[in-house]
Design an enzyme around this catalytic site. Sequence first.
Site, PDB file in Angstrom:
ATOM      1  N   PHE A 376       0.736  -1.378  -0.123  1.00 31.20           N
ATOM      2  CA  PHE A 376      -0.077   0.342   0.249  1.00 31.20           C
ATOM      3  C   PHE A 376       0.734   1.300   0.054  1.00 31.20           C
ATOM      4  O   PHE A 376       0.423   2.432   0.164  1.00 31.20           O
ATOM      5  CB  PHE A 376      -1.313   0.082   0.821  1.00 31.20           C
ATOM      6  N   CYS A 377       1.770   0.791  -0.726  1.00 28.88           N
ATOM      7  CA  CYS A 377       2.736   2.553  -0.584  1.00 28.88           C
ATOM      8  C   CYS A 377       3.434   3.014   0.982  1.00 28.88           C
ATOM      9  O   CYS A 377       3.418   4.219   0.604  1.00 28.88           O
ATOM     10  CB  CYS A 377       2.285   3.644  -1.764  1.00 28.88           C
ATOM     11  N   ALA A 378       3.087   1.385   1.568  1.00 30.29           N
ATOM     12  CA  ALA A 378       3.785   1.928   3.004  1.00 30.29           C
ATOM     13  C   ALA A 378       4.491   1.061   2.875  1.00 30.29           C
ATOM     14  O   ALA A 378       4.287   0.620   4.192  1.00 30.29           O
ATOM     15  CB  ALA A 378       2.281   2.283   3.865  1.00 30.29           C
TER      16      ALA A 378
END
Length: 427
Positions: A376-378
């Site tokens: 999740f781009c995290a």
Amino acid sequence: MTIFDSVPAQASGETPAQAATGRPIPAVLGADLEVPVKGGRLVGYANLDYAASAPCLEPVSAAVAAALPAYSSVHRGAGYASQLTTARYEQARHTVRSFVGARPDDAVIFTRNTTDATNLLAGCLPAGTTAVVFDTEHHASLLPWKRSVRLAPPAFPGEAVRAADEALAGIDGPKLLVVTAASNVTGELWPIAALAHIAHRHGARILVDAAQLVPHRRLNLTALDLDYVAFSGHKLYAPFGAGVLVGRQDWLAEGEPYLKGGGAVRSVGDTAEWHDDPEPRHEAGTPNVLGAIALAAACDALTATGWTELVREEERLIARLRAGLASVEGVRELSLWGNDHPRVGIVSFTVVGHSAREVAELLSSEYGIGVRDGKFCAHPFVRHLLGTPDGGCEDDTASAVRASIGIGTTQEHVDRLVEALRDLASR
Ligand SMILES: Cc1ncc(COP(=O)(O)O)c(C=O)c1O
């Protein structure tokens, strides 16, 4: 009152009068979309991927359709259609300003999305500014800073405030605390008012990444004493390519123009004389007028519905979903601050014995359910939650599945996901 107790009110900054205005919840486009599943059958699509991009609200689509016949240039034309389109674009700015409760002198700059907005601000920071960011941030808020101090995921909200306090105290020169209001991984709400207070005590400013908050809760920048907020239209039911950065003028008025070209300059001779007003200074070229109109229409539609009703329906569905997930053996929900911490309609989880990719693909191909899988781009945050070392971008074991809801989500969608997972987990 502890920081925990005050999170929901702080996250919104809303007054009871703002919370309820009472139009029916608008519909989304595509609510009747049918998709093929294994065996060739068609089923109604269960879109549980709102945190990535939400569907378009009907009033948003209607506002764009209404603006199109008179669509023309903005800020440059003397013709009637140009003036009308310019007025609509500037009205969109006013609407966004009031939607986030901005101060009268705050800049409202239209961008492409949240990533664009955080990068714009990063380019305007006074020389030598240090950004303080938690490892829990989305990459859009984690990465744009030339100089940053990164803080470990805090074990509880009070620890976030304490860690920010300590880090800011140790920094000389200009400083910016960057924090997300609602996690795109767990949906958990962060104590942004307390963090703003701490930032200001140290002479720092605060940027709040509100990408996942504004589709779910009212945000009042003035009441919360925030310096900057950024969010994206496509997560706010307005998928027409606009986002926004709202906040204090001075850094933005002095910073390097984000794009250099027509509109950002007052006059050009051998050198360019740039506008001091942040909006023209950073919006060179022809802006995304329809994106801005769409974003404003979404703001209007949510405000007209009223947050009480929106939040009540979302909380009912997310509670049902989380209870359902908890009832499936082998499904583990990811959480930083525990089950009872307030959150928006986002939940991430793993399924024992199945990779996240496999689960997401089976949910789509067998049940017509759309979810997101991955990090999740995290990346740092997901690895922390999963307790896995860095296996690189392709490491499928360090991934999770995310379901996220919003306007248009039905109880049947939620129940279908839970039953599908029960079935998958037993295979
Ligand atoms: C919390 C958060 N911040 C920033 C972003 C980036 O948004 P965009 O891709 O619209 O720039 C996202 C998108 O998932 C997000 O969830």
